[in-house]
Structures are given as C-alpha cells and as structure tokens.
Motif scaffolding. Structure first.
Motif, PDB file in Angstrom:
ATOM      1  N   LEU A 190       0.816  -1.202   0.000  1.00  0.00           N
ATOM      2  CA  LEU A 190       0.000   0.000   0.000  1.00  0.00           C
ATOM      3  C   LEU A 190       0.856   1.260   0.000  1.00  0.00           C
ATOM      4  O   LEU A 190       1.885   1.307   0.647  1.00  0.00           O
ATOM      5  N   THR A 191       0.393   2.258  -0.727  1.00  0.00           N
ATOM      6  CA  THR A 191       1.055   3.563  -0.720  1.00  0.00           C
ATOM      7  C   THR A 191       0.216   4.507   0.132  1.00  0.00           C
ATOM      8  O   THR A 191      -0.838   4.138   0.649  1.00  0.00           O
ATOM      9  N   PHE A 192       0.647   5.742   0.239  1.00  0.00           N
ATOM     10  CA  PHE A 192       0.104   6.655   1.235  1.00  0.00           C
ATOM     11  C   PHE A 192      -1.342   7.094   1.017  1.00  0.00           C
ATOM     12  O   PHE A 192      -2.136   7.046   1.925  1.00  0.00           O
ATOM     13  N   TRP A 193      -1.724   7.545  -0.155  1.00  0.00           N
ATOM     14  CA  TRP A 193      -3.003   8.238  -0.315  1.00  0.00           C
ATOM     15  C   TRP A 193      -4.217   7.323  -0.274  1.00  0.00           C
ATOM     16  O   TRP A 193      -4.696   6.973   0.784  1.00  0.00           O
ATOM     17  N   ASP A 194      -4.733   6.958  -1.413  1.00  0.00           N
ATOM     18  CA  ASP A 194      -6.010   6.239  -1.493  1.00  0.00           C
ATOM     19  C   ASP A 194      -5.867   4.728  -1.638  1.00  0.00           C
ATOM     20  O   ASP A 194      -6.877   4.028  -1.745  1.00  0.00           O
ATOM     21  N   ALA A 195      -4.664   4.223  -1.676  1.00  0.00           N
ATOM     22  CA  ALA A 195      -4.449   2.816  -2.008  1.00  0.00           C
ATOM     23  C   ALA A 195      -5.211   1.860  -1.097  1.00  0.00           C
ATOM     24  O   ALA A 195      -5.858   0.925  -1.580  1.00  0.00           O
ATOM     25  N   SER A 196      -5.159   2.072   0.203  1.00  0.00           N
ATOM     26  CA  SER A 196      -5.831   1.129   1.109  1.00  0.00           C
ATOM     27  C   SER A 196      -7.340   1.139   0.898  1.00  0.00           C
ATOM     28  O   SER A 196      -7.992   0.089   0.894  1.00  0.00           O
TER      29      SER A 196
ATOM     30  N   ARG B 112      -0.596  -5.619  -4.311  1.00  0.00           N
ATOM     31  CA  ARG B 112       0.152  -5.729  -5.576  1.00  0.00           C
ATOM     32  C   ARG B 112      -0.764  -6.179  -6.707  1.00  0.00           C
ATOM     33  O   ARG B 112      -0.622  -5.711  -7.838  1.00  0.00           O
ATOM     34  N   ALA B 113      -1.723  -7.044  -6.416  1.00  0.00           N
ATOM     35  CA  ALA B 113      -2.646  -7.509  -7.446  1.00  0.00           C
ATOM     36  C   ALA B 113      -3.477  -6.357  -8.010  1.00  0.00           C
ATOM     37  O   ALA B 113      -3.692  -6.262  -9.224  1.00  0.00           O
ATOM     38  N   VAL B 114      -3.933  -5.461  -7.153  1.00  0.00           N
ATOM     39  CA  VAL B 114      -4.716  -4.314  -7.611  1.00  0.00           C
ATOM     40  C   VAL B 114      -3.804  -3.311  -8.323  1.00  0.00           C
ATOM     41  O   VAL B 114      -4.199  -2.693  -9.316  1.00  0.00           O
ATOM     42  N   THR B 115      -2.581  -3.173  -7.860  1.00  0.00           N
ATOM     43  CA  THR B 115      -1.626  -2.279  -8.512  1.00  0.00           C
ATOM     44  C   THR B 115      -1.358  -2.714  -9.951  1.00  0.00           C
ATOM     45  O   THR B 115      -1.067  -1.880 -10.811  1.00  0.00           O
ATOM     46  N   MET B 116      -1.511  -3.997 -10.240  1.00  0.00           N
ATOM     47  CA  MET B 116      -1.285  -4.483 -11.603  1.00  0.00           C
ATOM     48  C   MET B 116      -2.251  -3.848 -12.602  1.00  0.00           C
ATOM     49  O   MET B 116      -1.917  -3.705 -13.774  1.00  0.00           O
ATOM     50  N   LEU B 117      -3.423  -3.416 -12.136  1.00  0.00           N
ATOM     51  CA  LEU B 117      -4.331  -2.688 -13.027  1.00  0.00           C
ATOM     52  C   LEU B 117      -3.673  -1.399 -13.497  1.00  0.00           C
ATOM     53  O   LEU B 117      -3.742  -1.048 -14.681  1.00  0.00           O
TER      54      LEU B 117
ATOM     55  N   MET C 257       7.301  10.260 -17.536  1.00  0.00           N
ATOM     56  CA  MET C 257       7.132  11.514 -16.790  1.00  0.00           C
ATOM     57  C   MET C 257       6.670  11.170 -15.384  1.00  0.00           C
ATOM     58  O   MET C 257       5.963  10.183 -15.168  1.00  0.00           O
ATOM     59  N   THR C 258       7.030  11.971 -14.433  1.00  0.00           N
ATOM     60  CA  THR C 258       6.782  11.664 -13.027  1.00  0.00           C
ATOM     61  C   THR C 258       5.321  11.334 -12.731  1.00  0.00           C
ATOM     62  O   THR C 258       5.033  10.327 -12.080  1.00  0.00           O
ATOM     63  N   THR C 259       4.401  12.152 -13.207  1.00  0.00           N
ATOM     64  CA  THR C 259       2.996  11.926 -12.887  1.00  0.00           C
ATOM     65  C   THR C 259       2.495  10.624 -13.488  1.00  0.00           C
ATOM     66  O   THR C 259       1.816   9.836 -12.821  1.00  0.00           O
ATOM     67  N   VAL C 260       2.815  10.386 -14.749  1.00  0.00           N
ATOM     68  CA  VAL C 260       2.363   9.160 -15.410  1.00  0.00           C
ATOM     69  C   VAL C 260       3.002   7.955 -14.737  1.00  0.00           C
ATOM     70  O   VAL C 260       2.324   6.960 -14.439  1.00  0.00           O
ATOM     71  N   TRP C 261       4.301   8.017 -14.483  1.00  0.00           N
ATOM     72  CA  TRP C 261       5.003   6.907 -13.846  1.00  0.00           C
ATOM     73  C   TRP C 261       4.410   6.612 -12.465  1.00  0.00           C
ATOM     74  O   TRP C 261       4.146   5.455 -12.127  1.00  0.00           O
ATOM     75  N   SER C 262       4.179   7.635 -11.690  1.00  0.00           N
ATOM     76  CA  SER C 262       3.609   7.428 -10.352  1.00  0.00           C
ATOM     77  C   SER C 262       2.247   6.754 -10.417  1.00  0.00           C
ATOM     78  O   SER C 262       1.956   5.845  -9.635  1.00  0.00           O
ATOM     79  N   ASN C 263       1.422   7.209 -11.335  1.00  0.00           N
ATOM     80  CA  ASN C 263       0.076   6.634 -11.447  1.00  0.00           C
ATOM     81  C   ASN C 263       0.080   5.228 -12.036  1.00  0.00           C
ATOM     82  O   ASN C 263      -0.853   4.471 -11.815  1.00  0.00           O
ATOM     83  N   ALA C 264       1.129   4.880 -12.770  1.00  0.00           N
ATOM     84  CA  ALA C 264       1.219   3.546 -13.352  1.00  0.00           C
ATOM     85  C   ALA C 264       1.853   2.536 -12.410  1.00  0.00           C
ATOM     86  O   ALA C 264       1.890   1.347 -12.726  1.00  0.00           O
ATOM     87  N   THR C 265       2.320   2.980 -11.266  1.00  0.00           N
ATOM     88  CA  THR C 265       3.034   2.065 -10.369  1.00  0.00           C
ATOM     89  C   THR C 265       2.449   2.015  -8.960  1.00  0.00           C
ATOM     90  O   THR C 265       3.089   1.509  -8.042  1.00  0.00           O
ATOM     91  N   GLU C 266       1.252   2.542  -8.782  1.00  0.00           N
ATOM     92  CA  GLU C 266       0.589   2.445  -7.485  1.00  0.00           C
ATOM     93  C   GLU C 266      -0.903   2.215  -7.704  1.00  0.00           C
ATOM     94  O   GLU C 266      -1.419   2.385  -8.800  1.00  0.00           O
ATOM     95  N   THR C 267      -1.596   1.845  -6.657  1.00  0.00           N
ATOM     96  CA  THR C 267      -3.030   1.627  -6.735  1.00  0.00           C
ATOM     97  C   THR C 267      -3.727   2.977  -6.766  1.00  0.00           C
ATOM     98  O   THR C 267      -3.827   3.650  -5.745  1.00  0.00           O
ATOM     99  N   GLU C 268      -4.173   3.369  -7.941  1.00  0.00           N
ATOM    100  CA  GLU C 268      -4.906   4.618  -8.157  1.00  0.00           C
ATOM    101  C   GLU C 268      -5.768   4.461  -9.402  1.00  0.00           C
ATOM    102  O   GLU C 268      -5.560   3.552 -10.191  1.00  0.00           O
TER     103      GLU C 268
END
Length: 170
Positions: free
Chosen positions: A23-29, A67-72, A107-118
């Motif tokens: 899990l990451t900090f914001w909305d992941a959980s 991690r399974a949800v992050t795969m989306l 790019m930072t924003t795209v990379w961040s959103n592609a590697t966490e549950t969001e």
C-alpha cells in the motif's frame, strides 16, 4: 503495430520493476478494500474501476492483495503508452512515436500513477483511447461506415468516464 508493441516492451518491465509492492500513502488502502469487497471508494466513487480492478486483481491474486490491484495501474499505464505510440506513428514515424510514448510514460505523474493503486492510469488509458478513436473518426480518408462506428465508440468511451473517473473528459 511495431510502435505500440515496442513501447509496451519498454514500459511494462519498467513499471513492473518499480511498482509499489504494498500500500502507498493516499487512497491505495481504500481502493484495495473497495476492489476486495466490491464497495465504492470515496465520492464520487469509481464503480467501473472497482469492477475492472476486481477482474485484474483476480488474475494476479498470487502477488498479494495490494500488488494484485496495482497491476491494473501497471497494465493501464502500459496500454496508454501503446495507444499514444499508435496515435503518434502516422505523424512522426515509428521511431519518433516510440521515443515520444516512452518519454511521456516516464514523466513523473504518469510513472507514479502507473506504479501504485490509483484510478488515474486507467483514466489516462480511456483518455488516450478517446484521442485515438477521435482521430480515426475525424479523418477524411476514413471510410464512412468506419467513421460512423468510430463516432459511436467515441461516445461509448466518453460515457464510461462517468463510472470510471471524470478526469477522462478533461
């Protein structure tokens, strides 16, 4: 076909190697819980994302719930890059399209959103599809029957923005 495949071959392993293992900090959980329980996360909710997340997380369940949800996000970010390369290829060629799509995907924003549950990687994919289908529908060289189908698909994908995330329409 070569530009999107090469873009995916670069972005997917990069995203996979750097994806959040937990899990990451914001909305992941909250989002992982919504996927696991088929609940609705905070307003305005994202019921389409929850359903797609449930399917994708089922495919990767051996990796653990988060991690399974992050795969989306990993898959959506990769696919968005491929769609971007497809859109750019007629204008700047295969090599330029791959370079541009990989640069955009890192790019930072795209990379961040592609590697966490969001929800944003799937929303980016929907936005990229809107651009690709809109380009097809607007070309004078497109056969009239295909143009009508493309316009119908454009309306359908735009309508999916409401249950996915309204940022798609931006």
């Amino acid at each position: 076909v070569f530009a999107p495949v090469l873009t995916m071959a670069v972005l997917f392993p990069a995203y996979l190697a750097t994806a959040a293992p937990d899990l990451t900090f914001w909305d992941a959980s909250e989002l992982v819980t919504a996927v696991r329980t088929l609940g609705i996360p905070h307003p305005p909710g994202a019921p389409l994302w929850v359903l797609v997340g449930r399917v994708v997380s089922g495919l990767f369940s051996a990796t653990g719930p988060a991690r399974a949800v992050t795969m989306l996000s990993v898959l959506s970010g990769t696919a968005a890059g491929a769609v971007g390369a497809s859109l750019l290829r007629p204008w700047i060629g295969t090599r330029g399209a791959v370079v541009a799509a990989v640069m955009a995907g890192t790019m930072t924003t795209v990379w961040s959103n592609a590697t966490e549950t969001e929800v944003y990687a799937l929303a980016l994919l929907a936005s990229a599809l809107l651009l690709l289908v809109g380009d097809l529908a607007g070309r004078a060289s497109t056969r009239p029957a295909l143009r009508h189908r493309a316009r119908a698909l454009l309306v359908f994908v735009a309508a999916l923005a409401v249950p996915l995330h309204l940022s798609v329409l931006v």
